[in-house]
Scaffold this active site. Structure first.
Site, mmCIF file in Angstrom:
data_model
loop_
_atom_site.group_PDB
_atom_site.id
_atom_site.type_symbol
_atom_site.label_atom_id
_atom_site.label_comp_id
_atom_site.label_asym_id
_atom_site.label_seq_id
_atom_site.Cartn_x
_atom_site.Cartn_y
_atom_site.Cartn_z
ATOM 1 N N HIS A 361 16.276 22.645 59.610
ATOM 2 C CA HIS A 361 14.906 22.662 59.892
ATOM 3 C C HIS A 361 14.087 23.946 59.102
ATOM 4 O O HIS A 361 13.096 23.757 59.121
ATOM 5 C CB HIS A 361 14.634 23.149 61.440
ATOM 6 C CG HIS A 361 14.930 21.745 62.408
ATOM 7 N ND1 HIS A 361 16.047 21.393 62.764
ATOM 8 C CD2 HIS A 361 13.853 20.976 62.708
ATOM 9 C CE1 HIS A 361 15.853 20.176 63.348
ATOM 10 N NE2 HIS A 361 14.546 19.854 63.242
ATOM 11 N N ARG A 468 6.136 19.096 67.006
ATOM 12 C CA ARG A 468 7.510 19.723 67.560
ATOM 13 C C ARG A 468 7.089 20.931 68.144
ATOM 14 O O ARG A 468 6.674 22.150 67.499
ATOM 15 C CB ARG A 468 8.366 20.185 66.292
ATOM 16 C CG ARG A 468 9.053 19.142 65.444
ATOM 17 C CD ARG A 468 9.597 19.700 64.154
ATOM 18 N NE ARG A 468 10.373 18.744 63.458
ATOM 19 C CZ ARG A 468 10.261 17.874 62.536
ATOM 20 N NH1 ARG A 468 9.197 18.326 61.787
ATOM 21 N NH2 ARG A 468 11.192 17.213 62.009
ATOM 22 N N ARG A 504 6.389 16.103 71.319
ATOM 23 C CA ARG A 504 7.611 16.072 71.580
ATOM 24 C C ARG A 504 8.062 17.263 72.406
ATOM 25 O O ARG A 504 7.616 18.410 72.249
ATOM 26 C CB ARG A 504 8.503 16.070 70.467
ATOM 27 C CG ARG A 504 9.875 15.795 70.826
ATOM 28 C CD ARG A 504 10.692 15.617 69.402
ATOM 29 N NE ARG A 504 10.858 16.900 68.760
ATOM 30 C CZ ARG A 504 11.609 16.920 67.638
ATOM 31 N NH1 ARG A 504 12.163 16.042 66.862
ATOM 32 N NH2 ARG A 504 11.650 18.138 66.934
ATOM 33 N N GLU A 606 17.066 8.219 67.604
ATOM 34 C CA GLU A 606 17.746 9.325 66.800
ATOM 35 C C GLU A 606 19.295 9.390 67.110
ATOM 36 O O GLU A 606 20.026 9.845 66.130
ATOM 37 C CB GLU A 606 17.124 10.625 66.424
ATOM 38 C CG GLU A 606 17.024 11.343 67.858
ATOM 39 C CD GLU A 606 16.298 12.740 67.929
ATOM 40 O OE1 GLU A 606 15.876 13.165 66.355
ATOM 41 O OE2 GLU A 606 15.674 13.343 68.780
ATOM 42 N N ASN A 629 16.096 11.688 60.328
ATOM 43 C CA ASN A 629 16.975 13.025 60.209
ATOM 44 C C ASN A 629 18.354 13.019 60.910
ATOM 45 O O ASN A 629 19.394 13.145 60.271
ATOM 46 C CB ASN A 629 16.176 14.274 60.292
ATOM 47 C CG ASN A 629 14.859 14.466 59.899
ATOM 48 O OD1 ASN A 629 14.754 13.603 58.895
ATOM 49 N ND2 ASN A 629 13.792 15.248 60.249
ATOM 50 N N ASP A 630 18.135 12.956 62.251
ATOM 51 C CA ASP A 630 19.258 12.975 63.363
ATOM 52 C C ASP A 630 20.069 11.457 63.284
ATOM 53 O O ASP A 630 21.105 11.583 63.163
ATOM 54 C CB ASP A 630 18.730 13.337 64.516
ATOM 55 C CG ASP A 630 18.545 14.820 64.633
ATOM 56 O OD1 ASP A 630 19.590 15.525 64.110
ATOM 57 O OD2 ASP A 630 17.822 15.288 65.276
ATOM 58 N N ARG A 640 23.719 17.507 59.327
ATOM 59 C CA ARG A 640 22.602 17.679 58.357
ATOM 60 C C ARG A 640 22.464 19.204 58.241
ATOM 61 O O ARG A 640 21.680 19.449 57.196
ATOM 62 C CB ARG A 640 21.412 17.383 59.215
ATOM 63 C CG ARG A 640 20.954 18.071 60.400
ATOM 64 C CD ARG A 640 19.831 17.464 61.320
ATOM 65 N NE ARG A 640 18.536 17.727 60.788
ATOM 66 C CZ ARG A 640 17.341 17.427 61.499
ATOM 67 N NH1 ARG A 640 17.558 16.739 62.584
ATOM 68 N NH2 ARG A 640 16.344 17.957 61.322
ATOM 69 N N CYS A 677 9.256 9.118 62.189
ATOM 70 C CA CYS A 677 8.849 10.460 62.138
ATOM 71 C C CYS A 677 9.658 11.367 61.235
ATOM 72 O O CYS A 677 9.596 12.713 60.929
ATOM 73 C CB CYS A 677 8.426 11.143 63.307
ATOM 74 S SG CYS A 677 9.758 11.203 64.672
#
Ligand code: PEP
Ligand code: MG
Length: 755
Positions: A361, A468, A504, A606, A629-630, A640, A677
């Protein structure tokens, strides 16, 4: 043996001057193994040789003078074979090379062990002995273990060497290889922020001005003593006198006759105040830890506690002592949102996060801010970075330390070229997001870090595709209240009044920690994260949902997104709670004119399991959003956030792409709206592949949006669709990238995508 090894490695890590560290290393190893000679050679890839850096047993004059080619002698052979070589009579071996300068004629036995970091040979460690014998298995395994442990300490030897000299006198620019976190190039000055005053995070350092360090130490001691007086007074009525006596003990320990004296001595030896404190506290605490008497063992804890308090005050004065440079390259062990907030945006030019990887992040935050970031340089202690002139190359994941003038000029030119390209993309920001053949796309922004920045041009975007919410939670020292959340969410919804805003629910855990709710887990990305945590704490979930729904009154553009869904029961439970919050609010509003708009509810795709339950999911929810990403980390089983496996983490992996393709087809069949996203949507190659698969809603960092719009406007969908089978047939991420590059090259777009 373990403790011996640990001490040897610690001593190397703690000595700031590399040559001293290596000199200490060879004599410690020689003593530990009771052998006659130990030497260390470090690889120089430019010169293609190993240089003798330290020895205890060979001719000391040869240090820094004798170089052995990568393909020469036994040292070169150890490097080539990448394994230990153990010989009773080294001089009889065909690879033995006579090097008269080192005077090794009296030694017969030889054991050489490579020092390897991430598949790269950094050097060779040797022991030698007169007696012709093969070294024992224990000796060999000692050296192998030492080599493995030393690798991470020595990996940035060049930088350590460079930083221990005065950077102004340096002739050579130091170059460090990390991981590209966020694209772009910046030039600035290293500014180190240490997260907490934890002794483990303190790297040892020597300085030139002991008087200054002494005065800092005395000041910190004075403040600590005053703190103890206050504590003792406050506790006087509540604790028995013998318990209060601890404060007297602390006072005495800090006095010149006790620990204080030891610390002063260390400062006179050249250690900075923090380092001196750490060395003394750790030494004494360790001595108490090793005692048999339980009462005395406990005193180790007292010493640590005392040291911690002094350290807090030392750090306080130190942070004030370093002036914020004009162009800040923020360097931290783990860059957090709170740290970013401490630096004025206009001064922050780049980020270096020693921990973390490409899609941590911290890297995503840098992309959101549109500044370069380099990640994963864990091995270099923090103090090396302070006040260094740095070039941060976020494209290649490189840092150039104390760059020479011609290099600076070259990078300055690249920065200007980058700026020109950005201006070119920006000039089309007001145009429609559509392909060259007129197929429309919906381009939205990922937000949450700083709403003013991220939605700079709301009229040219199609809304917020991912807000987020965790960042506002992270920036506080307690959970935000419902009222605080309402106020914030109202602003977010109002920033795109007529467009969708996807909020989210709280997605903490993994690499996002709340300062006031610590979660310590062995395997945080597979643990208590996202919806798993909030469903276990409905009081947190319900307050957030109520705040979102209330903020939506008078707006009506709220979409609620549920993170980390791996199971349909989690969807059912979330929907039940959303319904409950809706009923409660409707009840509260009964009798008033106020209407509660209905919010759409969606799920993040995800976690791989949920990809196989899309038909059931489609019946329950309004939309879904793919978090590449996940999804990449869980499909490939690659953390990650872990730089060691960063080479394996790649959203362009054919397996990830095939999964995305199948999902797109399935979602179309189910008429389930599906957007992307994850960071892949903001990458030029990624967005082209996704568009070819049929995706048409992309949410990305605002800094990527203009470039992606510019690119999509230059391609025909039919061309992309022709490219797709070739992409899906690729066997590796590298092949995928080559295919896309070839396509972009044919269309003469490649060289317009970066300087
Ligand atoms: C994702 O996982 O792709 C995503 C968008 O969410 P985050 O990066 O915050 O986990
Ligand atoms: Mg995610």
């Amino acid at each position: 043996m373990l403790s011996q090894l640990r001490r040897i490695v610690q001593d190397v890590a703690q000595e700031p001057v590399l040559n001293n560290a290596l000199a200490g290393l060879v004599s410690n190893v020689k003593n530990a193994l009771k052998t006659e000679c130990c030497s260390v050679y470090l690889a120089d890839y430019e010169q293609q040789h190993f240089m003798l850096m330290a020895t205890d047993g060979l001719n000391p004059e040869a240090v820094g003078q004798v170089a052995i080619g990568f393909s020469e002698g036994l040292i070169g052979w150890v490097g080539q074979r990448e394994e230990p070589i153990n010989l009773a009579q080294a001089h009889l071996h065909p690879r033995f090379k006579v090097t008269p300068e080192v005077s090794e004629d009296r030694f017969s036995a030889f054991l050489g062990c490579p020092i390897i970091h991430h598949r790269k040979v950094l050097g060779v460690l040797t022991i030698q002995q007169g007696e012709s014998r093969v070294f024992s298995e224990d000796e060999e395994s000692f050296l192998v273990t030492l080599g493995v442990q030393l690798a991470s300490v020595l990996v940035n030897a060049e930088m350590r060497q460079a930083a221990s000299q005065n950077s102004k006198q340096q002739k050579n620019t130091g170059q460090l290889q990390g991981l590209p976190g966020a694209p772009g190039i910046a030039i600035g000055e290293g500014f180190v922020l240490e997260p907490s005053s934890d002794f483990d995070a303190i790297s040892l350092k020597k300085v030139d001005d002991p008087e200054k360090e002494l005065s800092r130490f005395y000041k910190a001691v004075k403040i600590t003593k005053a703190e103890f007086n206050r504590l003792a007074e406050r506790m006087a009525g509540h604790l028995p006198p013998d318990a209060l006596a601890i404060f007297d003990v602390y006072h005495q320990l800090l006095d010149a006759a006790s620990l204080g004296n030891e610390i002063e001595k260390q400062i006179h030896e050249g250690w900075c105040a923090k380092s001196a404190l750490k060395r003394v506290v750790e030494k004494f605490a360790r001595q108490f830890d090793d005692m048999d008497d339980p009462y005395l063992r406990e005193r180790g804890t007292d010493i640590r506690d005392l040291g911690q308090r002094v350290l807090n005050h030392l750090l306080d004065t130190e942070q004030r002592h370093h002036k914020l440079p004009e162009k800040v390259v923020l360097v931290a062990d783990n860059v957090t949102a709170t740290m970013l907030a401490e630096i004025p945006r206009a001064q922050l030019v780049a980020i270096v996060s020693l921990k973390g990887s490409v899609n941590s992040h911290a890297a995503i935050m840098a992309r959101a801010l549109g500044i370069p970031a380099v990640m994963g340089l864990d091995e270099l202690p923090l103090f090396h970075w302070q006040s260094q002139r740095l070039i941060v190359d976020g494209y290649r994941g490189q840092i150039l330390v104390a760059p020479a003038e011609p290099i600076l000029a070259e990078y300055q030119a690249l920065i200007s070229e980058d700026a020109q390209l950005s201006a070119r993309y920006q000039s089309e920001m007001h145009l429609n997001a559509q392909s060259a053949c007129g197929v429309p796309f919906s381009l939205m922004v990922n937000a949450g870090l700083a709403i003013e920045l991220e939605s700079a041009q709301p009229s040219y975007t199609d809304g917020i595709g991912l807000y987020r919410t965790e960042f506002p939670f992270i920036m506080r020292n307690r959970f935000p209240t419902e009222a605080e959340q309402i106020e914030l969410y109202k602003k977010v919804l109002a920033s795109h009044p007529t467009k969708a805003v996807v909020m989210r629910t709280l997605d903490v855990g993994g690499d996002k920690a709340l300062p006031y709710f610590s979660i310590i887990e062995e395997n945080p990305f597979l643990g208590w994260r996202g919806i798993r945590l909030t469903l276990d704490h409905p009081e947190i979930f319900l307050v957030q949902i109520r705040a979102m729904l209330k903020a939506n009154i008078g707006q009506g553009n709220l979409h609620i997104l549920l993170p980390m869904i791996s199971d349909l029961a989690e969807v059912d439970e979330s929907l039940r709670l959303i319904k409950q919050a809706t009923f409660e609010l409707t009840d509260e509003l009964a009798g008033t004119e106020v209407q509660l708009p209905k919010a759409k509810v969606g799920v993040m795709i995800e976690v791989p399991s949920i990809m196989y339950q899309l038909p059931e999911l489609a019946r329950k929810i309004d939309f879904c959003s793919v978090g590449t990403n996940d999804l990449t980390q869980y499909l490939l089983a690659v953390d990650r956030n872990n730089p060691r496996v960063a080479g394996l983490y790649d959203a362009m992996h054919p397996a990830v792409l095939r999964a995305l393709h199948q999902m797109s087809l399935q979602a179309q069949g189910l008429q389930l709206p599906m957007s992307i996203c994850g960071e892949l949507a903001g990458e030029p190659a990624g967005v082209l592949i996704l568009a070819a698969m049929g995706y048409d809603k992309f949410s990305m960092n605002s800094s990527n949006l203009a470039k992606i719009k510019w690119l999509l406007r230059r391609v025909h969908l039919s061309e992309l669709q022709l490219l797709l089978p070739e992409i899906l047939a690729c066997q590796s991420p590298k092949q995928v990238r080559l295919q896309v590059q070839r396509f972009l090259d044919q269309k003469q777009l490649l060289n317009q995508l970066r300087a």
